[in-house]
Design an enzyme around this catalytic site. Structure first.
Site, PDB file in Angstrom:
ATOM      1  N   ARG A  26       0.832  -1.214   0.000  1.00 38.19           N
ATOM      2  CA  ARG A  26       0.000   0.000   0.000  1.00 38.19           C
ATOM      3  C   ARG A  26       0.867   1.266   0.000  1.00 38.19           C
ATOM      4  O   ARG A  26       0.961   1.963  -0.982  1.00 38.19           O
ATOM      5  CB  ARG A  26      -0.959  -0.030   1.201  1.00 38.19           C
ATOM      6  CG  ARG A  26      -2.094   0.981   1.112  1.00 38.19           C
ATOM      7  CD  ARG A  26      -1.716   2.397   1.494  1.00 38.19           C
ATOM      8  NE  ARG A  26      -1.156   2.498   2.848  1.00 38.19           N
ATOM      9  CZ  ARG A  26      -0.574   3.613   3.315  1.00 38.19           C
ATOM     10  NH1 ARG A  26      -0.451   4.696   2.552  1.00 38.19           N
ATOM     11  NH2 ARG A  26      -0.064   3.648   4.531  1.00 38.19           N
ATOM     12  N   ASP A  27       1.565   1.523   1.098  1.00 42.09           N
ATOM     13  CA  ASP A  27       2.327   2.771   1.193  1.00 42.09           C
ATOM     14  C   ASP A  27       3.464   2.764   0.173  1.00 42.09           C
ATOM     15  O   ASP A  27       3.823   3.810  -0.376  1.00 42.09           O
ATOM     16  CB  ASP A  27       2.902   2.937   2.608  1.00 42.09           C
ATOM     17  CG  ASP A  27       3.122   4.391   2.987  1.00 42.09           C
ATOM     18  OD1 ASP A  27       2.796   5.275   2.181  1.00 42.09           O
ATOM     19  OD2 ASP A  27       3.630   4.641   4.099  1.00 42.09           O
ATOM     20  N   HIS A 217       5.316   4.615  12.548  1.00 41.08           N
ATOM     21  CA  HIS A 217       5.325   4.459  11.086  1.00 41.08           C
ATOM     22  C   HIS A 217       6.443   5.364  10.576  1.00 41.08           C
ATOM     23  O   HIS A 217       6.256   6.564  10.384  1.00 41.08           O
ATOM     24  CB  HIS A 217       3.956   4.881  10.550  1.00 41.08           C
ATOM     25  CG  HIS A 217       3.809   4.849   9.068  1.00 41.08           C
ATOM     26  ND1 HIS A 217       3.174   3.821   8.403  1.00 41.08           N
ATOM     27  CD2 HIS A 217       4.190   5.731   8.095  1.00 41.08           C
ATOM     28  CE1 HIS A 217       3.160   4.066   7.103  1.00 41.08           C
ATOM     29  NE2 HIS A 217       3.772   5.227   6.884  1.00 41.08           N
ATOM     30  N   HIS A 219       9.384   6.753   8.086  1.00 38.73           N
ATOM     31  CA  HIS A 219       9.978   6.867   6.748  1.00 38.73           C
ATOM     32  C   HIS A 219      11.448   7.209   6.977  1.00 38.73           C
ATOM     33  O   HIS A 219      11.812   7.806   7.992  1.00 38.73           O
ATOM     34  CB  HIS A 219       9.265   7.944   5.930  1.00 38.73           C
ATOM     35  CG  HIS A 219       7.906   7.515   5.427  1.00 38.73           C
ATOM     36  ND1 HIS A 219       7.650   7.217   4.112  1.00 38.73           N
ATOM     37  CD2 HIS A 219       6.733   7.314   6.070  1.00 38.73           C
ATOM     38  CE1 HIS A 219       6.380   6.858   3.960  1.00 38.73           C
ATOM     39  NE2 HIS A 219       5.792   6.911   5.148  1.00 38.73           N
ATOM     40  N   CYS A 250       5.192   9.240  -0.226  1.00 41.70           N
ATOM     41  CA  CYS A 250       3.796   9.669  -0.198  1.00 41.70           C
ATOM     42  C   CYS A 250       3.594  10.608  -1.371  1.00 41.70           C
ATOM     43  O   CYS A 250       4.300  11.609  -1.495  1.00 41.70           O
ATOM     44  CB  CYS A 250       3.451  10.365   1.115  1.00 41.70           C
ATOM     45  SG  CYS A 250       1.717  10.884   1.115  1.00 41.70           S
ATOM     46  N   ASN A 259       9.458   4.096   3.171  1.00 42.59           N
ATOM     47  CA  ASN A 259       9.334   3.681   4.575  1.00 42.59           C
ATOM     48  C   ASN A 259      10.640   3.028   5.016  1.00 42.59           C
ATOM     49  O   ASN A 259      11.439   2.580   4.187  1.00 42.59           O
ATOM     50  CB  ASN A 259       8.233   2.620   4.708  1.00 42.59           C
ATOM     51  CG  ASN A 259       6.865   3.196   4.443  1.00 42.59           C
ATOM     52  OD1 ASN A 259       6.412   3.229   3.313  1.00 42.59           O
ATOM     53  ND2 ASN A 259       6.205   3.665   5.486  1.00 42.59           N
TER      54      ASN A 259
HETATM   55  P1  HMG Z   1     -12.282  14.670  -3.396  1.00 43.58           P
HETATM   56  O1  HMG Z   1     -11.837  14.841  -4.805  1.00 43.58           O
HETATM   57  O2  HMG Z   1     -12.398  15.879  -2.535  1.00 43.58           O
HETATM   58  O3  HMG Z   1     -13.625  13.849  -3.199  1.00 43.58           O
HETATM   59  O4  HMG Z   1     -11.299  13.633  -2.720  1.00 43.58           O
HETATM   60  P2  HMG Z   1     -15.008  13.758  -3.860  1.00 43.58           P
HETATM   61  O5  HMG Z   1     -15.895  13.253  -2.790  1.00 43.58           O
HETATM   62  O6  HMG Z   1     -15.336  15.019  -4.590  1.00 43.58           O
HETATM   63  O7  HMG Z   1     -14.785  12.592  -4.916  1.00 43.58           O
HETATM   64  C1  HMG Z   1     -14.138  12.762  -6.155  1.00 43.58           C
HETATM   65  C2  HMG Z   1     -14.378  11.525  -6.990  1.00 43.58           C
HETATM   66  O8  HMG Z   1     -13.746  10.397  -6.360  1.00 43.58           O
HETATM   67  C3  HMG Z   1     -15.854  11.160  -7.108  1.00 43.58           C
HETATM   68  O9  HMG Z   1     -16.014  10.503  -8.341  1.00 43.58           O
HETATM   69  C4  HMG Z   1     -16.062  10.160  -6.002  1.00 43.58           C
HETATM   70  O10 HMG Z   1     -17.126   9.270  -6.228  1.00 43.58           O
HETATM   71  C5  HMG Z   1     -14.744   9.410  -6.038  1.00 43.58           C
HETATM   72  P3  HMG Z   1     -16.675  11.273  -9.624  1.00 43.58           P
HETATM   73  O11 HMG Z   1     -18.024  11.686  -9.156  1.00 43.58           O
HETATM   74  O12 HMG Z   1     -15.759  12.443  -9.886  1.00 43.58           O
HETATM   75  O13 HMG Z   1     -16.644  10.232 -10.677  1.00 43.58           O
HETATM   76  N1  HMG Z   1     -14.399   8.822  -4.753  1.00 43.58           N
HETATM   77  C6  HMG Z   1     -14.003   7.549  -4.611  1.00 43.58           C
HETATM   78  N2  HMG Z   1     -13.846   6.552  -5.481  1.00 43.58           N
HETATM   79  C7  HMG Z   1     -13.443   5.365  -4.991  1.00 43.58           C
HETATM   80  N3  HMG Z   1     -13.187   5.148  -3.684  1.00 43.58           N
HETATM   81  C8  HMG Z   1     -13.335   6.130  -2.778  1.00 43.58           C
HETATM   82  C9  HMG Z   1     -13.765   7.392  -3.232  1.00 43.58           C
HETATM   83  N4  HMG Z   1     -14.026   8.563  -2.616  1.00 43.58           N
HETATM   84  C10 HMG Z   1     -14.417   9.412  -3.545  1.00 43.58           C
HETATM   85  N5  HMG Z   1     -13.086   5.902  -1.501  1.00 43.58           N
HETATM   86  C11 HMG Z   1     -10.820  11.863  -1.161  1.00 43.58           C
HETATM   87  C12 HMG Z   1     -11.444  13.231  -1.366  1.00 43.58           C
HETATM   88  C13 HMG Z   1     -10.739  11.614   0.314  1.00 43.58           C
HETATM   89  C14 HMG Z   1     -11.675  10.836  -1.858  1.00 43.58           C
HETATM   90  C15 HMG Z   1      -9.411  11.886  -1.811  1.00 43.58           C
HETATM   91  O14 HMG Z   1      -8.737  12.981  -1.302  1.00 43.58           O
HETATM   92  C16 HMG Z   1      -8.610  10.646  -1.551  1.00 43.58           C
HETATM   93  O15 HMG Z   1      -8.929   9.563  -1.989  1.00 43.58           O
HETATM   94  N6  HMG Z   1      -7.472  10.812  -0.822  1.00 43.58           N
HETATM   95  C17 HMG Z   1      -6.609   9.700  -0.481  1.00 43.58           C
HETATM   96  C18 HMG Z   1      -5.199  10.076  -0.768  1.00 43.58           C
HETATM   97  C19 HMG Z   1      -4.278   8.947  -0.407  1.00 43.58           C
HETATM   98  O16 HMG Z   1      -4.549   7.783  -0.611  1.00 43.58           O
HETATM   99  N7  HMG Z   1      -3.088   9.314   0.155  1.00 43.58           N
HETATM  100  C20 HMG Z   1      -2.102   8.375   0.525  1.00 43.58           C
HETATM  101  C21 HMG Z   1      -2.452   7.622   1.763  1.00 43.58           C
HETATM  102  S1  HMG Z   1      -2.072   8.492   3.281  1.00 43.58           S
HETATM  103  C22 HMG Z   1      -0.434   8.154   3.577  1.00 43.58           C
HETATM  104  O17 HMG Z   1       0.248   7.634   2.723  1.00 43.58           O
HETATM  105  C23 HMG Z   1       0.122   8.424   4.930  1.00 43.58           C
HETATM  106  C24 HMG Z   1       0.296   7.136   5.767  1.00 43.58           C
HETATM  107  O18 HMG Z   1       1.153   6.217   5.091  1.00 43.58           O
HETATM  108  C25 HMG Z   1       0.884   7.457   7.131  1.00 43.58           C
HETATM  109  C26 HMG Z   1       2.100   8.350   7.093  1.00 43.58           C
HETATM  110  O19 HMG Z   1       3.086   8.064   6.393  1.00 43.58           O
HETATM  111  O20 HMG Z   1       2.035   9.354   7.814  1.00 43.58           O
HETATM  112  C27 HMG Z   1      -1.052   6.458   5.998  1.00 43.58           C
HETATM  113 MG    MG Z   2       3.486   6.419   5.083  1.00 43.94          MG
END
Ligand code: HMG
Ligand code: MG
Length: 308
Positions: A26-27, A217, A219, A250, A259
């Site tokens: 995933r990450d 967690h 990095h 990220c 990581n």
């Molecule tokens: P948005 O663009 O504000 O949301 O994104 P929206 O509600 O307007 O949705 C846009 C489109 O996405 C829509 O489709 C939704 O239906 C669809 P359209 O109408 O345009 O066809 N949609 C989805 N589709 C599938 N699955 C879903 C989903 N949600 C909406 N779940 C949103 C807001 C939260 C969705 C977006 O910002 C997002 O997905 N963000 C995730 C980003 C991400 O994955 N980042 C990496 C993970 S975090 C990380 O790595 C840190 C971590 O490792 C810890 C650390 O290191 O600190 C965990």
């Molecule tokens: Mg991370």
């Protein structure tokens, strides 16, 4: 009121049980430029399980427009052969993600919130308070559906836009995630700027019970990840996130590199007499295979040393 940081010598005199949460699929893969084929993702997860990893964050059900690398998460999750005793948490950003995770048959999800406003906006397109409220709602729905929920707090140490992150902000978010029912909370050093002193300060502010349910967690951007793990371990933390071969970063925090490599973590823990159950050679063979698919070498010193 903060509780005292435990005496490191007392902690080191017994061998703690440590859980590794492998986050490479995933990450790791979410941040790679190259998109790996679904069958290779499936093989990756299965090979990590065969190497002895017992918690493998398999994928995420986020918006595919945001993370195209994991757009095939439903297919990947459906195809992975389940291994006895192996947990496969998946990352979920909102109710739609939870629905998709439930449809796919996930038993554990991870919700994620930032300790900073800037990263909440960049990663979730909303403010941190709103993101926390969303994560609380998703956690409640997931618990009602019988799932286990892990919480992440991102940017617990430094934030690329805001600099050093106040410890109190991290505590507020982490405690809220515990209160709403997260079984563990992972403290993300998203851009890898933490130092042992900062880890010591943050971990020391949690109660001993909280510490036993906290994950670090790390990095490895500044090469401090293992020092940070050791400091957290001395402080009572027992869960550590890492990625095979040190994959990842990220996509929404440009300065993040991979990581902490699982191989580096396993090498250190086994060297301390802490049994991980991980077959290092089989893990390295898996990382080497993935590195070939990604057409880049692993940043892990242990992978390089043992592959030579
Ligand atoms: P948005 O663009 O504000 O949301 O994104 P929206 O509600 O307007 O949705 C846009 C489109 O996405 C829509 O489709 C939704 O239906 C669809 P359209 O109408 O345009 O066809 N949609 C989805 N589709 C599938 N699955 C879903 C989903 N949600 C909406 N779940 C949103 C807001 C939260 C969705 C977006 O910002 C997002 O997905 N963000 C995730 C980003 C991400 O994955 N980042 C990496 C993970 S975090 C990380 O790595 C840190 C971590 O490792 C810890 C650390 O290191 O600190 C965990
Ligand atoms: Mg991370």
């Amino acid at each position: 009121m903060s509780s005292a940081f435990p005496d490191p010598h007392a902690a080191a005199s017994t061998l703690p049980e440590v859980t590794i949460c492998e986050v490479g699929p995933r990450d790791g893969l979410q941040a790679e430029g190259q998109i790996i084929a679904a069958e290779d993702k499936v093989a990756f997860i299965e090979r990590l399980g065969a190497a002895g990893l017992r918690t493998i964050e398999a994928t995420s059900f986020v918006a595919p427009t945001w993370v195209p690398q994991l757009a095939d998460s439903a297919e990947v999750f459906a195809k992975v052969r389940r291994l006895e005793g192996v947990r496969l948490p998946v990352l979920v950003p909102n109710e739609l993600g939870l629905e998709r995770a439930l449809d796919a048959g996930a038993e554990t999800i991870a919700v994620f919130v930032s300790a900073t406003e800037s990263f909440a906006r960049n990663n979730l397109n909303t403010g941190w308070r709103e993101a926390l409220a969303d994560a609380e709602a998703v956690t409640s729905s997931a618990l009602a559906a019988g799932l286990r929920v892990r919480g992440y707090v991102s940017m617990c140490f430094g934030d690329p836009w805001e600099g050093r992150v106040p410890v109190d902000d991290v505590l507020t978010v982490a405690r809220r995630l515990f209160e709403v029912g997260c079984s563990e909370v992972s403290l993300g050093d998203t851009i890898g700027v933490a130092t042992a002193g900062h880890v010591r300060e943050l971990v020391g502010r949690f109660t001993p019970v909280e510490r036993s349910r906290i994950a670090l967690h790390a990095h490895d951007t500044y090469g401090q990840a293992l020092a940070n793990v050791l400091t957290a371990l001395d402080g009572g933390v027992r869960i550590f996130d890492s990625s095979a071969g040190g994959l990842g970063g990220c996509p929404f925090a440009g300065s993040a590199t991979g990581n902490l490599a699982t191989e580096d973590l396993v090498w250190m823990l086994e060297g301390m007499g802490i049994h991980t159950g991980v077959d290092l050679h089989s893990l390295i063979a898996t990382s080497a295979w993935m590195a070939q698919l990604l057409d880049r070498s692993s940043p892990s010193a242990v992978v390089r040393a043992l592959s030579a």
